[in-house]
Design an enzyme around this catalytic site. Structure first.
Site, PDB file in Angstrom:
ATOM      1  N   PHE A  74      20.756  26.383   8.346  1.00  0.00           N
ATOM      2  CA  PHE A  74      22.103  26.755   7.889  1.00  0.00           C
ATOM      3  C   PHE A  74      22.684  25.512   7.236  1.00  0.00           C
ATOM      4  O   PHE A  74      22.992  24.535   7.928  1.00  0.00           O
ATOM      5  CB  PHE A  74      22.902  27.174   9.123  1.00  0.00           C
ATOM      6  CG  PHE A  74      24.309  27.629   8.901  1.00  0.00           C
ATOM      7  CD1 PHE A  74      24.592  28.961   8.610  1.00  0.00           C
ATOM      8  CD2 PHE A  74      25.376  26.747   9.047  1.00  0.00           C
ATOM      9  CE1 PHE A  74      25.902  29.404   8.458  1.00  0.00           C
ATOM     10  CE2 PHE A  74      26.691  27.178   8.892  1.00  0.00           C
ATOM     11  CZ  PHE A  74      26.955  28.509   8.601  1.00  0.00           C
ATOM     12  N   GLU A 134      29.399  22.471  14.634  1.00  0.00           N
ATOM     13  CA  GLU A 134      30.033  23.809  14.579  1.00  0.00           C
ATOM     14  C   GLU A 134      31.529  23.732  14.906  1.00  0.00           C
ATOM     15  O   GLU A 134      32.076  24.587  15.583  1.00  0.00           O
ATOM     16  CB  GLU A 134      29.293  24.825  15.462  1.00  0.00           C
ATOM     17  CG  GLU A 134      27.921  25.143  14.892  1.00  0.00           C
ATOM     18  CD  GLU A 134      27.226  26.294  15.574  1.00  0.00           C
ATOM     19  OE1 GLU A 134      27.896  27.285  15.914  1.00  0.00           O
ATOM     20  OE2 GLU A 134      25.999  26.193  15.750  1.00  0.00           O
TER      21      GLU A 134
HETATM   22  C1  LIG Z   1      23.218  17.023  15.739  1.00  0.00           C
HETATM   23  C2  LIG Z   1      23.960  17.692  14.625  1.00  0.00           C
HETATM   24  C3  LIG Z   1      23.460  18.859  14.061  1.00  0.00           C
HETATM   25  C4  LIG Z   1      24.128  19.465  13.002  1.00  0.00           C
HETATM   26  N1  LIG Z   1      23.599  20.588  12.409  1.00  0.00           N
HETATM   27  C5  LIG Z   1      24.202  21.125  11.318  1.00  0.00           C
HETATM   28  C6  LIG Z   1      23.612  22.221  10.621  1.00  0.00           C
HETATM   29  O1  LIG Z   1      22.559  22.745  11.009  1.00  0.00           O
HETATM   30  N2  LIG Z   1      24.219  22.685   9.505  1.00  0.00           N
HETATM   31  C7  LIG Z   1      25.374  22.145   9.028  1.00  0.00           C
HETATM   32  O2  LIG Z   1      25.867  22.625   8.011  1.00  0.00           O
HETATM   33  N3  LIG Z   1      25.960  21.103   9.668  1.00  0.00           N
HETATM   34  C8  LIG Z   1      25.408  20.581  10.796  1.00  0.00           C
HETATM   35  N4  LIG Z   1      25.985  19.515  11.443  1.00  0.00           N
HETATM   36  C9  LIG Z   1      27.198  18.929  10.894  1.00  0.00           C
HETATM   37  C10 LIG Z   1      28.428  19.145  11.751  1.00  0.00           C
HETATM   38  O3  LIG Z   1      28.869  20.466  11.646  1.00  0.00           O
HETATM   39  C11 LIG Z   1      29.459  18.110  11.306  1.00  0.00           C
HETATM   40  O4  LIG Z   1      28.995  16.838  11.750  1.00  0.00           O
HETATM   41  C12 LIG Z   1      30.829  18.404  11.882  1.00  0.00           C
HETATM   42  O5  LIG Z   1      31.382  19.540  11.274  1.00  0.00           O
HETATM   43  C13 LIG Z   1      31.781  17.217  11.693  1.00  0.00           C
HETATM   44  O6  LIG Z   1      31.763  16.795  10.362  1.00  0.00           O
HETATM   45  P1  LIG Z   1      31.578  15.226  10.030  1.00  0.00           P
HETATM   46  O7  LIG Z   1      30.399  14.714  10.753  1.00  0.00           O
HETATM   47  O8  LIG Z   1      31.618  15.085   8.560  1.00  0.00           O
HETATM   48  O9  LIG Z   1      32.842  14.546  10.672  1.00  0.00           O
HETATM   49  P2  LIG Z   1      34.312  14.509  10.041  1.00  0.00           P
HETATM   50  O10 LIG Z   1      34.616  15.782   9.330  1.00  0.00           O
HETATM   51  O11 LIG Z   1      34.467  13.230   9.320  1.00  0.00           O
HETATM   52  O12 LIG Z   1      35.195  14.479  11.348  1.00  0.00           O
HETATM   53  C14 LIG Z   1      35.158  13.339  12.211  1.00  0.00           C
HETATM   54  C15 LIG Z   1      36.099  13.534  13.365  1.00  0.00           C
HETATM   55  O13 LIG Z   1      37.437  13.659  12.892  1.00  0.00           O
HETATM   56  C16 LIG Z   1      38.159  14.476  13.782  1.00  0.00           C
HETATM   57  N5  LIG Z   1      38.751  15.593  13.020  1.00  0.00           N
HETATM   58  C17 LIG Z   1      38.196  16.246  11.966  1.00  0.00           C
HETATM   59  N6  LIG Z   1      39.025  17.219  11.530  1.00  0.00           N
HETATM   60  C18 LIG Z   1      40.125  17.184  12.329  1.00  0.00           C
HETATM   61  C19 LIG Z   1      41.326  17.937  12.402  1.00  0.00           C
HETATM   62  N7  LIG Z   1      41.559  18.953  11.560  1.00  0.00           N
HETATM   63  N8  LIG Z   1      42.236  17.606  13.324  1.00  0.00           N
HETATM   64  C20 LIG Z   1      42.000  16.585  14.201  1.00  0.00           C
HETATM   65  N9  LIG Z   1      40.877  15.842  14.197  1.00  0.00           N
HETATM   66  C21 LIG Z   1      39.945  16.140  13.277  1.00  0.00           C
HETATM   67  C22 LIG Z   1      37.188  14.970  14.842  1.00  0.00           C
HETATM   68  O14 LIG Z   1      37.235  14.136  15.983  1.00  0.00           O
HETATM   69  C23 LIG Z   1      35.851  14.816  14.163  1.00  0.00           C
HETATM   70  O15 LIG Z   1      34.772  14.673  15.081  1.00  0.00           O
HETATM   71  C24 LIG Z   1      25.345  18.907  12.523  1.00  0.00           C
HETATM   72  C25 LIG Z   1      25.849  17.745  13.113  1.00  0.00           C
HETATM   73  C26 LIG Z   1      25.173  17.138  14.150  1.00  0.00           C
HETATM   74  C27 LIG Z   1      25.753  15.875  14.756  1.00  0.00           C
END
Ligand SMILES: Cc1cc2nc3c(=O)[nH]c(=O)nc-3n(C[C@H](O)[C@H](O)[C@H](O)COP(=O)(O)OP(=O)(O)OC[C@H]3O[C@@H](n4cnc5c(N)ncnc54)[C@H](O)[C@@H]3O)c2cc1C
Length: 387
Positions: free
Chosen positions: A128, A367
């Site tokens: 995904f 997620e």
């Molecule tokens: C092991 C693993 C597997 C994954 N697998 C998939 C996959 O199969 N497919 C896929 O598409 N993605 C996948 N992901 C991605 C995952 O969905 C994203 O890492 C997640 O959505 C966070 O995005 P980011 O890492 O860019 O962090 P950012 O968007 O930069 O966010 C960082 C932090 O900011 C804070 N934050 C963000 N938004 C808000 C808000 N609105 N209000 C308050 N605080 C907030 C939270 O603490 C968040 O953790 C995976 C991630 C990991 C770690």
């Protein structure tokens, strides 16, 4: 053996209890110790075995119901049971569901016929692909483009953190087709793993190893019939898919937490300190009570969300957000207490609670991070004018 009394809660039917017992027996003879040293090979083998023995059939039903409806309680019970034994087995199962989810929920009959028998049998591994370097939580900001070019679309851009990246046969890729600004200009596409325009740019190592990659798309061409649903429906498709699977992330956390409690009870009963079993120290009993309480509260939220969806609710945004948020955060606390009660052994590499300590962490991020779930819950409460 974990407490299974929750299976008599009114959320479940006899078929759920039967399935849980059968899966427990299957896991006893099929999972053993999963070798995490070669996660790609381990994951492929797990998908093949889960497919061969029919468990993946629950991840991708057909529209005509030939393989049953997508039953969230079943998905959650399977994830909980697998997670109690092996994080990688849970991952292998869950990703077949999440990767195939947009096709089983929104695909055409031809798309379903082409892919679902294979993802169900474990012959095709699914992924995904939503997140990008600049848009993880901020999904509507994603920059990968899909431009219509005659009978095909041309995808260009980058995806990251893609589970099963590097081993998947099928990627559901979300890209900007530009029907409208932001979230309303996204679409979902089926991209084969061997498409020459798709490259595995980087394999990513995380604290609990599983296949994960950054992908690039360069002049990646797919036929127009690779579009899932309508152009512009991508955000809706992604959110509806996550609406189903988010609850099951909570279920996986619950499985990890139950295992941590089992390990703790065993340890506290067998370890002698100050002339008596550790379990006789009231401070330790306090930890055990907190762990059991958090597990039951998490289970109630997870299976409430699953039951609500299975009962026909169109969306379970609030219930799923509460289930995922509480169950993952509670599991982290439960596992941390388990590590503490195990003393030095709790941080010994390869000890079950050390493994759980690493396994649980990412569930609070992917997620939808915990903070994002809080925003989702608050919005639904505010929109409803209160609790
Ligand atoms: C092991 C693993 C597997 C994954 N697998 C998939 C996959 O199969 N497919 C896929 O598409 N993605 C996948 N992901 C991605 C995952 O969905 C994203 O890492 C997640 O959505 C966070 O995005 P980011 O890492 O860019 O962090 P950012 O968007 O930069 O966010 C960082 C932090 O900011 C804070 N934050 C963000 N938004 C808000 C808000 N609105 N209000 C308050 N605080 C907030 C939270 O603490 C968040 O953790 C995976 C991630 C990991 C770690």
């Amino acid at each position: 053996m974990s407490d299974r009394s929750f299976l008599s809660w009114p959320f479940f039917e006899e078929r759920h209890r039967k399935l849980a017992a059968e899966l427990d027996a299957w896991a006893d003879s099929n999972l053993g110790a999963v070798d995490h040293h070669d996660v790609d090979a381990a994951c492929r083998a797990l998908v093949a075995r889960l497919g061969r023995d029919g468990w993946l059939a629950h991840t991708a039903p057909d529209a005509d119901g030939a393989h049953g409806a997508l039953d969230v309680r079943t998905l959650a019970l399977i994830r909980e049971t697998l997670a109690r034994r092996s994080g990688l087995a849970d991952f292998a199962f869950a990703m077949q569901g999440l990767g195939a989810g947009p096709i089983s929920l929104f695909g055409t009959p031809a798309q379903r016929a082409a892919w679902l028998p294979k993802t169900r049998d474990g012959q095709a591994i699914a992924a995904f692909a939503l997140s990008e370097p600049a848009s993880g939580s901020d999904v509507a900001n994603l920059a990968t483009t899909a431009r219509r070019d005659g009978d095909s679309y041309r995808l260009d851009g980058e995806k990251t953190w893609i589970s099963n990246g590097g081993i998947a046969d099928l990627y559901v890729v979300f890209a900007r087709t530009g029907e409208a600004p932001g979230a309303r200009g996204l679409s979902a596409f089926i991209v084969r793993g061997d498409n020459p325009g798709l490259k595995i740019a980087e394999r990513i190592e995380v604290i609990a190893s599983h296949p994960l990659a950054r992908l690039t798309f360069e002049n990646c061409r797919v036929e127009a019939d690779a579009l899932i649903g309508k152009a512009g429906d991508g955000f809706k498709i992604a959110m509806a898919t996550l609406d189903v699977f988010r609850t099951t992330v909570g279920a996986a956390a619950l499985g990890f937490a139950r295992r941590a409690l089992d390990e703790t009870v065993r340890r506290a009963s067998n370890r002698e300190l100050f002339g008596a079993p550790l379990a006789e120290l009231q401070m330790v009993q306090g930890h055990i009570a907190d762990m059991a309480l958090e597990i039951d509260a998490a289970a109630l939220l997870v299976y409430r969300a699953a039951w609500t969806k299975d009962s026909g609710a169109a969306r379970v945004t609030r219930e799923a957000a509460m289930a995922k948020l509480y169950a993952t955060e509670a599991a982290q606390r439960v596992i941390d207490a388990a590590v503490q009660i195990h003393g030095g052994d709790g941080v010994r590499s390869g000890h079950p609670v050390e493994t759980l300590y690493r396994e649980i962490r990412a569930l609070r991020i992917y997620e939808g991070a915990s903070d994002v779930q809080k925003v989702v819950i608050a919005r639904t409460v505010l929109a409803a004018g209160g609790g």
